[in-house]
Scaffold this active site. Sequence first.
Site, short mmCIF file in Angstrom:
data_model
loop_
_atom_site.label_atom_id
_atom_site.label_comp_id
_atom_site.label_asym_id
_atom_site.label_seq_id
_atom_site.Cartn_x
_atom_site.Cartn_y
_atom_site.Cartn_z
N CYS A 80 42.63 24.30 33.66
CA CYS A 80 41.92 25.12 34.29
C CYS A 80 41.70 27.04 32.90
CB CYS A 80 41.57 25.14 35.32
SG CYS A 80 40.95 24.35 35.86
N ASP A 377 26.99 10.19 19.72
CA ASP A 377 28.25 11.10 20.70
C ASP A 377 29.29 10.14 20.34
OD1 ASP A 377 28.73 11.24 22.87
OD2 ASP A 377 27.44 10.53 24.17
N CYS A 404 31.02 16.86 21.78
CA CYS A 404 31.66 17.51 22.72
C CYS A 404 33.10 17.93 22.37
CB CYS A 404 33.06 16.16 23.81
SG CYS A 404 33.77 15.20 22.27
C1 LIG Z 1 32.02 10.54 23.79
S1 LIG Z 1 31.70 8.95 24.39
C2 LIG Z 1 30.15 8.37 24.26
C3 LIG Z 1 30.19 7.41 24.63
C4 LIG Z 1 28.38 7.45 25.81
N1 LIG Z 1 27.16 7.94 24.94
C5 LIG Z 1 28.31 7.49 27.02
O1 LIG Z 1 27.47 9.05 26.96
O2 LIG Z 1 28.53 7.08 28.47
C6 LIG Z 1 32.56 8.17 22.30
C7 LIG Z 1 31.77 6.30 22.72
O3 LIG Z 1 32.42 5.88 21.01
C8 LIG Z 1 33.72 4.74 21.42
N2 LIG Z 1 34.24 5.09 20.23
C9 LIG Z 1 35.05 5.79 19.34
N3 LIG Z 1 35.25 5.91 18.11
C10 LIG Z 1 34.18 4.85 17.36
C11 LIG Z 1 34.07 3.86 17.17
N4 LIG Z 1 34.79 4.63 15.56
N5 LIG Z 1 33.04 3.37 16.59
C12 LIG Z 1 32.20 3.05 17.72
N6 LIG Z 1 32.38 3.38 18.82
C13 LIG Z 1 33.49 4.05 18.77
C14 LIG Z 1 34.59 5.26 22.19
O4 LIG Z 1 35.25 4.07 23.29
C15 LIG Z 1 33.52 5.74 23.05
O5 LIG Z 1 32.81 4.92 24.15
#
Ligand SMILES: C[S@@+](CC[C@H](N)C(=O)[O-])C[C@H]1O[C@@H](n2cnc3c(N)ncnc32)[C@H](O)[C@@H]1O
Length: 451
Positions: A80, A377, A404
Amino acid sequence: MLKVNDTITYTARDYANAETVGVYDDTTVFVPQMIAGECARVRIDYVGRGVAYGSVKEILTSSPARVQPVCEHVGKCGGCVLAHMRYSEQLRFKQNKVRSVLRKIGGLDIDVPPCMPSPLPLGYRNKLSLPVRGRRGNVQVGMFERNSHRVVPTARCALGGDWAETLVSDFVEFCNRYGVEPYNERTFKGVIRHLTGRYVDGQLLVTAVVNGETDTDWSSLVQSLSSRFDRFGVFVNINTAHNNVILGKVTRHVSGIEYIEGEQCGVKFRLRPDSFFQVNDGVKDMLYACVREQLDLSETEVLVDCFSGIGLLTNTLACPRFDTYAIEIEPSAVRDARDMAELNGTPRLVNVCGDVTTELPKIVAANSGKRMTAVVDPPRKGLNPALYDTFRQAAPDCIVYISCDPATLARDIAALSDAYEVAYVQPYDMFPQTDQVETVVRLTHRKEEIC
Ligand SMILES: C[S@@+](CC[C@H](N)C(=O)[O-])C[C@H]1O[C@@H](n2cnc3c(N)ncnc32)[C@H](O)[C@@H]1O
């Protein structure tokens, strides 16, 4: 010339990430745990070329935005870092952060609106992953100290709810009573590396991350949890890698429920322990509503949700009028996503398991000539630069980018600025008390007037 252990009178001029920044004797000085405008006696801890880092010895002029942190570990624990600020100041800090990073890294002068607050500024996390260290019989579970791998044992984390406190105390008691050995990062010996808990809709999934196969008998942990939680599941994840990645590839179910089952945003879902799920339920709902508002899907023939996780957002967007593709790399999340499509009878949705960088070009090629809309995302590292050309070629009318990390967001939107302009920005406080901020951006193709 500043030296280590000097004490100076320092004025915090502005913020730079979680620290404040000021100037002393032509040296740029960074000091955490202060508020812009405050003056303090500061001890210098590190001096580099033109920069120095210090820590507060005594606040001389306190800001009206300063509050007493709710947690005794603030300043020590790396969690935090903004807990000394009134919540309204934290929101101002995050608005400023997005604005200044977009300007410095992206060269974009954008009027960023105030950060949307979290309905819960404390106790909002539905998931905690805590390192397990110490010695056999004296196990410590907590957060890492800032910039270190020493654990600050934390019986109660202000970011988790009561569920987390109960889980940690039962887990520590179990390890100590049965002599379970915590992991040692120097020798790579010991059994338990991390404790992960996820609590959604009154259901708890507990994962003990272990350093290889183990004959640990988990039954008394299961027994103690059963007197506290109505619905819970216990899992073991095996991670033998000598690195900082929390989870290994293999997760085994030990006892109890195999997944969380629920309904959110009008969508029925199943959630397994390894799959990504937004950590702050209240902000997630606001964020998804914002994405839906920003997407005008009336002309769309193909919607692609990249980095889709278990697909809660995708399922609220999919519609019988167009094809929807969701791309996700994590097999357990894709399994949850396929269950979700079946549970909800979601029309025209294809869940693709793979890397967005290789899968998106295939979807674009298969749908050439159709009007496309995209949601991205990505994790903190942002988009793979190879995707910039894919987006230029596919030319979606609009891309809604959920980020993020404002730094990689700024880099990506600057790289796409020949084809896309920023039509909307909104920061959300997904992670109160920390310096992290979530941002939704709508990028409109320069050929389009309206997304
Ligand atoms: C920030 S999270 C977003 C998930 C979703 N949009 C949600 O709101 O729950 C990012 C997601 O991207 C996946 N990810 C990371 N690198 C990736 C890649 N190169 N190709 C596809 N998915 C990926 C991760 O496993 C994760 O589930």
